[in-house]
Design a protein around this motif. Structure first.
Motif, PDB file in Angstrom:
ATOM      1  N   UNK A 157       0.832  -1.210   0.000  1.00 29.08           N
ATOM      2  CA  UNK A 157       0.000   0.000   0.000  1.00 29.08           C
ATOM      3  C   UNK A 157       0.862   1.253   0.000  1.00 29.08           C
ATOM      4  N   UNK A 158       1.944   1.250   0.765  1.00 27.00           N
ATOM      5  CA  UNK A 158       2.819   2.417   0.818  1.00 27.00           C
ATOM      6  C   UNK A 158       3.520   2.624  -0.524  1.00 27.00           C
ATOM      7  N   UNK A 159       3.973   1.536  -1.140  1.00 22.71           N
ATOM      8  CA  UNK A 159       4.615   1.638  -2.458  1.00 22.71           C
ATOM      9  C   UNK A 159       3.642   2.195  -3.487  1.00 22.71           C
ATOM     10  N   UNK A 160       2.392   1.710  -3.455  1.00 19.42           N
ATOM     11  CA  UNK A 160       1.387   2.198  -4.395  1.00 19.42           C
ATOM     12  C   UNK A 160       1.099   3.674  -4.165  1.00 19.42           C
ATOM     13  N   UNK A 161       1.055   4.101  -2.894  1.00 11.40           N
ATOM     14  CA  UNK A 161       0.815   5.501  -2.597  1.00 11.40           C
ATOM     15  C   UNK A 161       1.929   6.395  -3.102  1.00 11.40           C
ATOM     16  N   UNK A 162       3.170   5.972  -2.885  1.00 12.84           N
ATOM     17  CA  UNK A 162       4.319   6.746  -3.380  1.00 12.84           C
ATOM     18  C   UNK A 162       4.255   6.853  -4.895  1.00 12.84           C
ATOM     19  N   UNK A 163       3.972   5.741  -5.543  1.00 12.81           N
ATOM     20  CA  UNK A 163       3.901   5.735  -7.007  1.00 12.81           C
ATOM     21  C   UNK A 163       2.777   6.640  -7.504  1.00 12.81           C
ATOM     22  N   UNK A 164       1.628   6.631  -6.785  1.00  9.10           N
ATOM     23  CA  UNK A 164       0.496   7.452  -7.209  1.00  9.10           C
ATOM     24  C   UNK A 164       0.825   8.935  -7.117  1.00  9.10           C
ATOM     25  N   UNK A 165       1.502   9.354  -6.057  1.00  4.56           N
ATOM     26  CA  UNK A 165       1.847  10.763  -5.912  1.00  4.56           C
ATOM     27  C   UNK A 165       2.873  11.181  -6.965  1.00  4.56           C
ATOM     28  N   UNK A 166       3.849  10.335  -7.201  1.00  3.93           N
ATOM     29  CA  UNK A 166       4.866  10.665  -8.201  1.00  3.93           C
ATOM     30  C   UNK A 166       4.281  10.747  -9.603  1.00  3.93           C
ATOM     31  N   UNK A 167       3.138  10.094  -9.815  1.00  7.42           N
ATOM     32  CA  UNK A 167       2.496  10.112 -11.132  1.00  7.42           C
ATOM     33  C   UNK A 167       1.514  11.266 -11.274  1.00  7.42           C
ATOM     34  N   UNK A 168       1.285  12.041 -10.216  1.00  8.16           N
ATOM     35  CA  UNK A 168       0.263  13.086 -10.239  1.00  8.16           C
ATOM     36  C   UNK A 168       0.846  14.381  -9.687  1.00  8.16           C
ATOM     37  N   UNK A 169       1.584  15.102 -10.500  1.00  8.27           N
ATOM     38  CA  UNK A 169       2.229  16.340 -10.070  1.00  8.27           C
ATOM     39  C   UNK A 169       1.204  17.382  -9.652  1.00  8.27           C
ATOM     40  N   UNK A 170       0.116  17.521 -10.422  1.00  5.85           N
ATOM     41  CA  UNK A 170      -0.900  18.522 -10.108  1.00  5.85           C
ATOM     42  C   UNK A 170      -1.546  18.233  -8.752  1.00  5.85           C
ATOM     43  N   UNK A 171      -1.868  16.980  -8.495  1.00  4.81           N
ATOM     44  CA  UNK A 171      -2.460  16.618  -7.215  1.00  4.81           C
ATOM     45  C   UNK A 171      -1.502  16.861  -6.063  1.00  4.81           C
ATOM     46  N   UNK A 172      -0.215  16.570  -6.281  1.00  8.26           N
ATOM     47  CA  UNK A 172       0.788  16.791  -5.239  1.00  8.26           C
ATOM     48  C   UNK A 172       0.901  18.269  -4.905  1.00  8.26           C
ATOM     49  N   UNK A 173       0.886  19.127  -5.928  1.00  7.27           N
ATOM     50  CA  UNK A 173       0.953  20.568  -5.696  1.00  7.27           C
ATOM     51  C   UNK A 173      -0.270  21.058  -4.926  1.00  7.27           C
ATOM     52  N   UNK A 174      -1.429  20.545  -5.299  1.00  8.67           N
ATOM     53  CA  UNK A 174      -2.671  20.985  -4.660  1.00  8.67           C
ATOM     54  C   UNK A 174      -2.689  20.606  -3.175  1.00  8.67           C
ATOM     55  N   UNK A 175      -2.322  19.366  -2.873  1.00 11.23           N
ATOM     56  CA  UNK A 175      -2.312  18.937  -1.469  1.00 11.23           C
ATOM     57  C   UNK A 175      -1.229  19.654  -0.681  1.00 11.23           C
ATOM     58  N   UNK A 176      -0.066  19.915  -1.314  1.00 11.06           N
ATOM     59  CA  UNK A 176       1.014  20.621  -0.615  1.00 11.06           C
ATOM     60  C   UNK A 176       0.588  22.042  -0.262  1.00 11.06           C
ATOM     61  N   UNK A 177      -0.159  22.708  -1.162  1.00  9.88           N
ATOM     62  CA  UNK A 177      -0.635  24.061  -0.870  1.00  9.88           C
ATOM     63  C   UNK A 177      -1.634  24.039   0.284  1.00  9.88           C
ATOM     64  N   UNK A 178      -2.526  23.064   0.300  1.00  7.58           N
ATOM     65  CA  UNK A 178      -3.472  22.927   1.417  1.00  7.58           C
ATOM     66  C   UNK A 178      -2.736  22.663   2.721  1.00  7.58           C
ATOM     67  N   UNK A 179      -1.687  21.849   2.635  1.00  4.78           N
ATOM     68  CA  UNK A 179      -0.912  21.520   3.832  1.00  4.78           C
ATOM     69  C   UNK A 179      -0.228  22.751   4.401  1.00  4.78           C
ATOM     70  N   UNK A 180       0.325  23.612   3.551  1.00  2.00           N
ATOM     71  CA  UNK A 180       0.975  24.841   4.029  1.00  2.00           C
ATOM     72  C   UNK A 180      -0.026  25.732   4.755  1.00  2.00           C
ATOM     73  N   UNK A 181      -1.211  25.877   4.173  1.00  2.00           N
ATOM     74  CA  UNK A 181      -2.223  26.718   4.815  1.00  2.00           C
ATOM     75  C   UNK A 181      -2.640  26.138   6.164  1.00  2.00           C
ATOM     76  N   UNK A 182      -2.809  24.826   6.229  1.00  2.00           N
ATOM     77  CA  UNK A 182      -3.215  24.195   7.489  1.00  2.00           C
ATOM     78  C   UNK A 182      -2.123  24.340   8.550  1.00  2.00           C
TER      79      UNK A 182
END
Length: 380
Positions: free
Chosen positions: A334-359
């Motif tokens: 599950x962890x390997x799949x999660x890492x692979x999913x994030x690395x395959x989705x740059x836009x999603x990673x940016x969006x979640x990182x921006x939310x994380x900074x605000x939080x």
């Protein structure tokens, strides 16, 4: 807040006595240092009692703040219990602090009794991890200590809602005896400006985890996940930042899986902001008893995309997955799949990182944490 320090501070009793297990550069000592730095800038006088003189990583930082240190030297065996009670009594009678903040849970019972006998009416204890119910008889003893301390402890200060719920349930205390105060980090040190640019993936991508190398963390699952990614044709680099009793075991696991060229154990480091700025992805493999994960909040503040185990504390810190991808805990696939999913989705990673900074800015700032502690200690 207390009035600014007078020109002859030694003539005044300290506002607060802080009790720590050690001065290791980890968890509770780091949290105490952050609080001490904030309160010293407000003019408070503080003193620290350290129960174990072995690890002194943070001694220079406390000295730079002008915080006097006291060392317990309790020794071993059952006599250490009355020694701690007597020491707490003598120290509080000598210093006359207005309140006591004790970080080692369980030990706080003896500290609180000694402080009360010396006339200190307000003692609070920090709760940073879930009650270790799986330890059987050891937990029964631990629970007895918490019960013993209840008449003398003003509040148990829990680092997350999940820890507060577990504390009420497993220690058998009332909700009004507890309060949730999230841990915090120095947001000025962990800013998106520290990263060279918005999230992007190096070739190979660089992953990192900051945590003590101890059994209550889960670096082994992360290492096994890296081996699965290698077998799928991906060869990310991994930095494990921190030290602890499991270093030899983790090194052996890395070698047995043939990951020596991909995994670096960097040991305990003081340049965490600079290291986070060099990561593409922060991975936090945690067990269900994880209390908060201050390194998780630091990665959020630094703007690094996050993958973490879906345990109660990480679920809370990451706002249910809006600020980072949550995956099944203790599962390398599950962890390997999660890492692979994030690395395959740059836009999603940016969006979640921006939310994380605000939080992080809203919820994990030191001034808000310090104010909440001061309220419970009767110093605000």
């Amino acid at each position: 807040m207390l009035a600014p320090e007078a020109s002859t501070p030694a003539a005044r009793p300290p506002a607060l006595l802080i009790v720590l297990s050690s001065l290791a550069a980890e968890g509770c000592p780091q949290l105490a240092l952050q609080l001490a730095g904030h309160w010293r800038r407000q003019g408070w006088r503080l003193e620290v009692l350290c129960l174990d003189g072995g690890a002194r990583d943070l001694e220079p930082e406390f000295a730079a703040l002008g915080v006097p240190l006291h060392w317990a030297g309790l020794g071993a065996g059952w006599m250490r219990y009355p020694r701690l009670l007597a020491l707490s009594f003598r120290l509080c009678r000598h210093l006359h602090p207005r309140a006591v903040l004790c970080f080692p849970l369980g030990w706080h019972a003896l500290v609180a009794i000694g402080a009360r006998l010396a006339g200190v009416t307000r003692t609070c204890a920090h709760v940073g991890n879930a009650p270790p119910v799986w330890t059987g008889r050891a937990f029964v003893k631990f629970r007895l200590w918490v019960q013993l301390g209840r008449p003398f402890t003003h509040r148990l200060l829990c680092c997350s809602r999940a820890i507060r719920q577990a504390t009420i349930r497993d220690f058998g205390v009332r909700p009004r005896e507890t309060r949730t105060i999230h841990n915090a980090c120095d947001l000025q040190r962990f800013t998106p400006a520290a990263r060279a640019r918005a999230p992007y993936w190096r070739q190979p991508p660089r992953l990192g985890m900051v945590a003590r190398l101890e059994p209550h963390k889960d670096q082994p699952t992360l290492i096994r996940a890296l081996a699965l990614l290698r077998d799928q044709g991906l060869r990310p680099q991994l930095w494990l930042i921190g030290d602890g009793s499991q270093q030899a075991r983790l090194t052996a696991l890395v070698q047995s899986l043939g990951l020596g060229s991909q995994v670096r154990l960097l040991g305990s480091r003081r340049d965490i902001p600079e290291l986070l700025a060099q990561l593409d992805l922060f991975v936090f493999a945690a067990r269900p008893d994880e209390g908060f994960g201050i390194a998780l909040a630091e990665a959020m503040a630094a703007g690094v995309p996050v993958v973490a185990s879906n345990v109660p504390a990480c679920h809370e810190v990451l706002a249910g997955g809006r600020c980072g991808l949550l995956v099944e805990p203790a599962s390398a696939p599950a962890l390997a799949a999660g890492i692979q999913a994030v690395l395959a989705d740059l836009a999603g990673a940016r969006r979640r990182a921006a939310s994380a900074r605000r939080r992080a800015r809203r919820h994990f700032a030191i001034p808000a944490m310090a104010r909440a502690y001061a309220e419970e200690l009767g110093l605000a």
